[in-house]
Design an enzyme around this catalytic site. Structure first.
Site, PDB file in Angstrom:
ATOM      1  CG  ASP A   8       2.470  -2.177  -4.332  1.00 40.38           C
ATOM      2  OD1 ASP A   8       3.507  -1.891  -3.715  1.00 40.38           O
ATOM      3  OD2 ASP A   8       1.393  -2.478  -3.770  1.00 40.38           O
ATOM      4  CG  ASP A 129       2.803  -9.471   3.764  1.00 40.14           C
ATOM      5  OD1 ASP A 129       2.942  -8.305   4.173  1.00 40.14           O
ATOM      6  OD2 ASP A 129       3.521  -9.972   2.888  1.00 40.14           O
TER       7      ASP A 129
END
Length: 241
Positions: A8, A129
């Site tokens: 990330d 998500d």
């Protein structure tokens, strides 16, 4: 089962968030390309890369870091975060990304996702998500009134290569993947599901693998590797056993 180690990106560095909170981030490596090389050397077959800054802004913010990762390893890379136009999709596929992850745009403009699947078969992944099974977008900041299952079913016949399902409230916690919700989603669609968010132990990976016959084909592991809660070699051995 494929294990995808996560990289990330925030401010050009390799970080992990806690429950998707950009203010609660821990830097694990200043050099994402070096981290990618470490994952390749460990024996992983894919990399999962997310531009966290881009997920907020709607455009790729860590372009150089992503290019450095592509140059550093001879592994397929799936990339998400701020990719919301056909031009961006084409750009990254031309740069050498193997699969592009579309999240916010899957809610905002599902027809674009379907066109992308048609133009780039096998190279489009939808990222779903959710908090309490309701989809969140714009870098997890904005919640919608669309359920994860409803969104997944919308792409049933579109040619999506996989869906990455993340329970935001588990992400970065090490509390374990929300397996019940992940299995429920997998059984509601024929699209392969990649589990994400909350892996904290080898046992978590074992449970996910046990659900492979329900349509879960992979798992993304981030903090558990970086914090050494899970040994990459043991995880890989379990995945192929």
């Amino acid at each position: 089962m494929i294990i995808y180690p996560a990289i990330d990106l925030k401010g050009g560095k390799c970080v992990r968030l806690y429950k998707g909170d950009m203010a609660q981030n821990t830097v694990y490596n200043d050099d994402p390309a070096a981290q990618a090389h470490d994952w390749a050397r460990a024996g992983f077959s894919w990399l999962h890369v997310v531009d966290l800054d881009g997920a907020i802004s709607g455009s790729t913010e860590n372009q150089q870091a992503v290019r450095n990762i592509i140059d550093a390893v001879d592994l397929p890379v799936q990339l998400g975060g701020g990719i919301r136009t056909m031009a961006q999709i084409e750009h990254w596929l031309n740069e050498g990304i193997s699969r592009v992850i579309l999240g916010t745009i899957a809610v905002r403009d599902p027809e674009l996702v379907k066109r992308a699947c048609h133009e780039f078969p096998g190279q489009i992944v939808v990222g779903i998500d959710a908090r309490n099974n309701m989809v969140a977008v714009e870098g997890w900041v904005e919640e919608t009134n669309i359920s994860a299952t409803e969104l997944a079913r919308h792409f049933e016949d579109a040619g999506v290569s996989a869906i990455i399902y993340t329970d935001i409230d588990r992400d970065g916690t090490g509390e374990g993947v929300n397996l019940a919700s992940t299995v429920e989603l997998a059984q509601a669609t024929s699209i392969p599901i990649i589990a994400s968010g909350g892996v904290g132990s080898l046992e978590d990976i074992r449970k996910i693998k046990a659900a492979a016959d329900k349509g879960i084909t992979g798992v993304i592991v981030g903090k558990a590797f970086y914090s050494k809660a899970v040994d990459p070699a043991e995880a890989l051995k379990l995945a192929v056993s």
